[in-house]
Design a protein around this motif. Structure first.
Motif, PDB file in Angstrom:
ATOM      1  N   GLU A  27       2.870 -14.001  -1.521  1.00 57.03           N
ATOM      2  CA  GLU A  27       3.974 -13.761  -2.464  1.00 57.03           C
ATOM      3  C   GLU A  27       3.664 -14.353  -3.842  1.00 57.03           C
ATOM      4  O   GLU A  27       3.960 -13.747  -4.870  1.00 57.03           O
ATOM      5  N   ARG A  28       3.054 -15.513  -3.830  1.00 58.03           N
ATOM      6  CA  ARG A  28       2.725 -16.158  -5.103  1.00 58.03           C
ATOM      7  C   ARG A  28       1.694 -15.341  -5.882  1.00 58.03           C
ATOM      8  O   ARG A  28       1.858 -15.085  -7.074  1.00 58.03           O
ATOM      9  N   VAL A  29       0.630 -14.934  -5.184  1.00 60.43           N
ATOM     10  CA  VAL A  29      -0.437 -14.195  -5.868  1.00 60.43           C
ATOM     11  C   VAL A  29       0.074 -12.819  -6.321  1.00 60.43           C
ATOM     12  O   VAL A  29      -0.248 -12.363  -7.423  1.00 60.43           O
ATOM     13  N   VAL A  30       0.892 -12.194  -5.496  1.00 58.66           N
ATOM     14  CA  VAL A  30       1.417 -10.876  -5.879  1.00 58.66           C
ATOM     15  C   VAL A  30       2.371 -11.013  -7.072  1.00 58.66           C
ATOM     16  O   VAL A  30       2.368 -10.165  -7.969  1.00 58.66           O
ATOM     17  N   ASP A  31       3.151 -12.083  -7.119  1.00 61.53           N
ATOM     18  CA  ASP A  31       4.010 -12.275  -8.295  1.00 61.53           C
ATOM     19  C   ASP A  31       3.167 -12.461  -9.556  1.00 61.53           C
ATOM     20  O   ASP A  31       3.506 -11.954 -10.627  1.00 61.53           O
ATOM     21  N   VAL A  47      11.480  -4.526 -12.735  1.00 62.98           N
ATOM     22  CA  VAL A  47      12.506  -3.490 -12.907  1.00 62.98           C
ATOM     23  C   VAL A  47      12.499  -2.989 -14.354  1.00 62.98           C
ATOM     24  O   VAL A  47      12.490  -1.782 -14.617  1.00 62.98           O
ATOM     25  N   GLN A  48      12.471  -3.936 -15.290  1.00 64.50           N
ATOM     26  CA  GLN A  48      12.486  -3.542 -16.703  1.00 64.50           C
ATOM     27  C   GLN A  48      11.207  -2.790 -17.078  1.00 64.50           C
ATOM     28  O   GLN A  48      11.248  -1.783 -17.787  1.00 64.50           O
ATOM     29  N   TYR A  85       6.376  -1.631   0.690  1.00 67.59           N
ATOM     30  CA  TYR A  85       6.197  -2.777  -0.213  1.00 67.59           C
ATOM     31  C   TYR A  85       6.483  -4.125   0.449  1.00 67.59           C
ATOM     32  O   TYR A  85       6.391  -5.155  -0.203  1.00 67.59           O
ATOM     33  N   ASP A  86       6.869  -4.110   1.732  1.00 62.49           N
ATOM     34  CA  ASP A  86       7.182  -5.386   2.395  1.00 62.49           C
ATOM     35  C   ASP A  86       5.895  -6.155   2.664  1.00 62.49           C
ATOM     36  O   ASP A  86       5.063  -5.739   3.469  1.00 62.49           O
ATOM     37  N   LEU A  87       5.760  -7.291   1.994  1.00 62.62           N
ATOM     38  CA  LEU A  87       4.499  -8.047   2.076  1.00 62.62           C
ATOM     39  C   LEU A  87       4.301  -8.670   3.457  1.00 62.62           C
ATOM     40  O   LEU A  87       3.186  -9.025   3.829  1.00 62.62           O
ATOM     41  N   PHE A  88       5.394  -8.823   4.205  1.00 59.48           N
ATOM     42  CA  PHE A  88       5.284  -9.467   5.521  1.00 59.48           C
ATOM     43  C   PHE A  88       5.042  -8.461   6.644  1.00 59.48           C
ATOM     44  O   PHE A  88       4.818  -8.845   7.782  1.00 59.48           O
ATOM     45  N   ASP A  89       5.139  -7.167   6.305  1.00 60.24           N
ATOM     46  CA  ASP A  89       5.012  -6.142   7.349  1.00 60.24           C
ATOM     47  C   ASP A  89       3.540  -5.873   7.629  1.00 60.24           C
ATOM     48  O   ASP A  89       2.901  -5.057   6.959  1.00 60.24           O
ATOM     49  N   ILE A  90       2.992  -6.580   8.595  1.00 65.04           N
ATOM     50  CA  ILE A  90       1.551  -6.519   8.851  1.00 65.04           C
ATOM     51  C   ILE A  90       1.289  -6.325  10.347  1.00 65.04           C
ATOM     52  O   ILE A  90       1.690  -7.149  11.182  1.00 65.04           O
ATOM     53  N   ALA A  91       0.631  -5.205  10.642  1.00 61.02           N
ATOM     54  CA  ALA A  91       0.289  -4.913  12.036  1.00 61.02           C
ATOM     55  C   ALA A  91      -1.157  -5.277  12.354  1.00 61.02           C
ATOM     56  O   ALA A  91      -1.516  -5.473  13.509  1.00 61.02           O
ATOM     57  N   THR A  92      -1.991  -5.341  11.328  1.00 53.16           N
ATOM     58  CA  THR A  92      -3.398  -5.722  11.527  1.00 53.16           C
ATOM     59  C   THR A  92      -3.457  -7.081  12.220  1.00 53.16           C
ATOM     60  O   THR A  92      -2.730  -8.001  11.833  1.00 53.16           O
ATOM     61  N   THR A  93      -4.315  -7.191  13.220  1.00 51.35           N
ATOM     62  CA  THR A  93      -4.354  -8.443  13.970  1.00 51.35           C
ATOM     63  C   THR A  93      -5.680  -9.178  13.766  1.00 51.35           C
ATOM     64  O   THR A  93      -6.702  -8.564  13.472  1.00 51.35           O
ATOM     65  N   ALA A  94      -5.597 -10.488  13.896  1.00 55.60           N
ATOM     66  CA  ALA A  94      -6.805 -11.318  13.919  1.00 55.60           C
ATOM     67  C   ALA A  94      -6.673 -12.210  15.147  1.00 55.60           C
ATOM     68  O   ALA A  94      -5.830 -13.104  15.181  1.00 55.60           O
ATOM     69  N   PHE A 110       3.058  -2.717  -5.988  1.00 58.05           N
ATOM     70  CA  PHE A 110       3.727  -3.937  -5.513  1.00 58.05           C
ATOM     71  C   PHE A 110       5.241  -3.890  -5.651  1.00 58.05           C
ATOM     72  O   PHE A 110       5.865  -4.866  -6.070  1.00 58.05           O
ATOM     73  N   GLY A 111       5.843  -2.784  -5.334  1.00 54.14           N
ATOM     74  CA  GLY A 111       7.306  -2.725  -5.354  1.00 54.14           C
ATOM     75  C   GLY A 111       7.805  -1.818  -6.448  1.00 54.14           C
ATOM     76  O   GLY A 111       7.638  -2.120  -7.630  1.00 54.14           O
ATOM     77  N   ASP A 112       8.428  -0.709  -6.052  1.00 55.72           N
ATOM     78  CA  ASP A 112       8.979   0.198  -7.056  1.00 55.72           C
ATOM     79  C   ASP A 112      10.312  -0.347  -7.571  1.00 55.72           C
ATOM     80  O   ASP A 112      10.734  -1.446  -7.205  1.00 55.72           O
TER      81      ASP A 112
END
Lengths: 384, 399
Positions: A235-239, A322-323, A133-142, A364-366
């Motif tokens: 983060e904004r769009v996922v929220d 969470v709720q 769920y870590d939004l910053f964990d990205i290995a795909t490269t451009a 998007f996050g358990d």
């Protein structure tokens, strides 16, 4: 403080509720939509467009209706109640969200009107196997090449990725896999050379896809937002998407609660309706408590998804999730239990609500992931 | 839909916030914050200050000292009062007997009782529960018989909170033994000094004298002490309980307790650091905060809907507030016990008989376990949480 809907919002709610009731009121129809080539109904999608739902959050100059988080909440709750299978979340909330908050004038002018009229479908290619769920964990490269970029990597569980015309792809333009900086978003045509998609049904009857990017060339105009500064946008769009699925979950819980209570009132055992048994009544009462707590947090998430301070927004939306997860699991499991055997069948609708609620839990996050976010926010949620 | 306060509501909140902290003595608020027992004087002092500023009985009719506030303003008042750790105005006076007299009492009763009740010149006790009538309150047996110009009361009440301080008691008594159980009950007032009334303390598991038994042995009270109509007492009791709606979840108090628990956790040593460093602990706090936030919004939804509802009818949403509110009160008192760790164990000096030794635990830890024990009551009183589930099942779900 005011929980009333405006006249326009009430009108929207009435028409969406009616449309979804017509389209999904008979549960057999959902099976038919799923059997269509895309795994959902193109005819219904046209109706969404005609009703203005596909343009709802966009500005009027792009063919939209300028709706906010409350309007989205109204629509998502209806979709949840109907257990709708169309790619509204993927196209309008996620894809549309990136265009609204990160798109250039030219990108908005080109793509948003097409979303609104129902001729452009988007999907968000973000998740990678190692990232959870870590939004910053990205290995795909451009990698920059000439005046464009070359994208390489693999994305998984892309919601409605198989039927999308265009993908919003997160990729690394600098830094290493878990850096918060160096992430850039790209708009990539789904049929671009080097894109391989493997679509599949998900547990809840919706669709997902594994998507490989191999030497995919895109121009500078494919960049969405600022180069290397993609994370805050994600983060904004996922929220916002979390606020939206929270409302969807409330719609699903609401329908499930009603279905369960109706069943308790009709099912006869030991010569009486099973709803006359106190052990079952109390469980139904606890389901209602869980539902209302979830409804409150879906409203809170809707309001806070538009908050200016990202820290406040994140803590609030995480708390809501969470709720929603806690309530969704409780309502889902108890509903199956109270129904008994009938809810174990593929034929009956209760089990399908349970499955959708379970999948939303992992979207998007358990629970544990979001709970950690609330804990890390320390005093942001309940200020002293 | 707008969940935020308007600028006017924010100004209203800030003024109350300032007022409570400036005007109510800090040592009294400190005792409330630490969960210590308040003396009669603490409660009376605080309420008289509120009353002098017109803030003791805002939910009463304006004519009798109430405020013409919106439901949101009433909510803000309760929330700010609790967060500032101001002693709650005596509920028996302000939330129970006062509104009943104002709504159903005679003009003479209003003149005689309401101003004195607002100012706690009269301290009221509640005579509802009986040894044989707990959750099944309507089965009560204490009876009042008309003899000449008197009611003669015989029977026993119990769980009479702070009855040791009471000047008067309002009772539910059976006045028609033939009628169906809810139909034969009346609402009668009695001066505690009347011959035949005796009070015996009940010591609760936290060692406190908070509740009492009250015995009625041929107690004669004037006929005019009947409130409203004979045999309509159950309706008045229901009206009274509906009045409790706003405060029932005690969200402000739970917030205040939670903030205190976090503060203490940040100072209490554990391992190489403090309790707060433990991610498991923080997650436990986070889950309480999530539920508390959800309850706060649920409460606001109830408040907002109140403007449009028939206020005399009980709202089943109150049951949701009661269930979750009591669970969170209990969760936060349990949290403090766990923060205290081994020093939750010793019995505090002033709770031990005849001892004069210095205290051995941190001061804040003294009340941790007693409060936890004491707060088991909140899911039992006011209609136990199981009764609340019955109400939801019947009134909401139609089961």
């Amino acid at each position: 403080m005011d929980f009333d809907l405006t006249d326009e919002q009430r009108l929207l709610k009435d028409s969406v509720d009616r449309m979804i009731e017509d389209a999904y009121g008979d549960f057999e129809k959902r099976k038919a939509y799923r059997a269509e080539p895309l795994g959902w109904s193109e005819a219904l999608w046209k109706q969404y467009a005609e009703l203005g739902l596909l343009g709802l959050p966009f500005e009027e100059r792009h063919g939209g209706f300028g709706g906010g988080a409350v309007e989205t909440m109204i629509v998502m709750e209806a979709l949840g109640r109907g257990l709708a299978v169309e790619p509204y979340l993927a196209t309008v909330i996620l894809g549309g969200g990136f265009l609204r908050h990160g798109g250039s004038e030219a990108q908005q002018d080109t793509f948003i009107p097409r979303i609104a009229e129902g001729t452009l479908r988007l999907a968000f290619a973000q998740t990678e196997r190692q990232a959870r769920y870590d939004l910053f964990d990205i290995a795909t490269t451009a990698k920059r090449e000439g005046d464009g970029f070359v994208i390489d990597g693999e994305k998984g569980v892309v919601l409605h990725g198989d039927s999308a015309d265009m993908l919003v792809v997160s990729a690394r333009t600098s830094g290493s896999r878990r850096d918060r900086e160096g992430i850039t978003l790209f708009l990539v045509p789904a049929d671009a050379a080097g894109v391989t998609r493997t679509g599949y049904p998900t547990q809840d009857g919706l669709r997902g896809a594994e998507i490989a990017f191999s030497n995919v060339r895109v121009g500078q105009d494919a960049v969405l937002g600022e180069i290397g500064q993609g994370l805050p946008l994600i983060e904004r769009v996922v929220d916002e998407a979390l606020a939206a699925v929270s409302a969807e979950a409330v719609g699903a819980m609401d329908a499930l609660q009603t279905t369960t209570v109706d069943y308790l009132k009709t099912r006869q055992q030991f010569g009486t309706t099973i709803g006359s048994f106190q052990a079952l009544q109390h469980r139904a009462a606890d389901m209602l408590v869980a539902l209302e707590q979830a409804r409150s947090m879906a409203m809170y998430a809707a309001m806070m998804s538009e908050a200016a301070d990202p820290r406040e927004r994140r803590a609030a939306v995480a708390a809501a999730k969470v709720q929603i997860n806690d309530s969704g699991r409780f309502v889902g499991e108890q509903s199956v239990q109270l129904h008994g055997g009938i809810a174990m069948t593929m034929e009956y609708k209760a089990g399908h609500y349970f499955k959708r609620l379970t999948m939303i839990e992992n979207l998007f996050g358990d629970t544990e992931y979001q709970l950690r976010a609330v804990a890390e926010a320390e005093d942001v949620l309940v200020a002293d | 839909m707008e969940l935020r306060y308007t600028p006017d509501e924010i100004a209203f909140r800030d003024e109350l916030r300032r007022f409570f902290r400036a005007e109510i003595p800090a040592e009294i608020r400190q005792r409330v914050a630490e969960g210590r027992h308040l003396s009669k004087e603490d409660i009376v002092t605080s309420q008289r200050i509120l009353n002098a500023h017109g803030l003791a009985v805002p939910n009463w009719p304006v004519k009798w000292g109430g405020k013409d506030w919106t439901p949101v303003q009433r909510y803000i008042y309760t929330e700010e009062l609790q967060r500032a750790a101001v002693p709650q105005p005596l509920g028996f006076n302000t939330a129970m007997v006062g509104p009943v007299i104002a709504q159903f009492g005679s003009e003479a009763q209003k003149e005689r009782f309401l101003p004195a009740t607002a100012n706690v010149d009269i301290w009221w006790a509640q005579g509802f529960s009986e040894p044989g009538s707990g959750s099944d309150l309507a089965s009560l047996k204490t009876r009042a018989e008309k003899r000449g110009d008197k009611w003669v009361i015989n029977g026993q009440k119990t769980w009479t909170t702070l009855g040791q301080h009471a000047d008067w008691i309002f009772c539910l008594v059976r006045t028609d033994r033939e009628a169906k159980k809810q139909k034969g009950i009346s609402f009668i007032l009695a001066d505690m000094k009347t011959p035949g009334i005796s009070v015996r303390p009940i010591i609760t598991i936290d060692g406190a004298h908070e509740v009492n038994e009250v015995f009625f042995d041929d107690v004669e009270v004037p006929l005019e002490n009947l409130v409203g109509e004979e045999n309509r007492g159950w309706d008045y009791a229901k009206f009274l309980l509906a009045n409790e709606r706003l405060g029932i979840a005690r969200i402000g108090m739970t917030k205040q307790r939670l903030a205190r628990a976090k503060r203490i956790a940040r100072e209490t040593p554990m391992g190489e650091g403090v309790v707060w460093d433990d991610p498991e602990f923080r997650r436990r706090v986070a889950r309480i905060e999530v539920q508390l936030k959800a309850l706060e919004i649920t409460q606001m939804r109830v408040v907002a809907a109140q403007g449009r509802q028939d206020a005399s009818k009980p709202d089943p949403a109150t049951s949701i507030l009661k269930i979750k509110g009591s669970e969170l009160q209990q969760a936060t008192t349990a949290l403090l016990v766990d923060i205290a760790g081994p020093y939750a164990l010793p019995l505090a000096e002033h709770d031990r008989e005849g001892s004069n030794e210095p205290e051995i635990m941190p001061e804040w830890a003294e009340t941790a376990a007693p409060n936890y024990f004491n707060y088991r009551k909140v899911s039992i009183y006011g209609g136990s949480n199981e009764i609340q589930r019955n109400i939801i099942a019947k009134a909401f779900l139609g089961l």
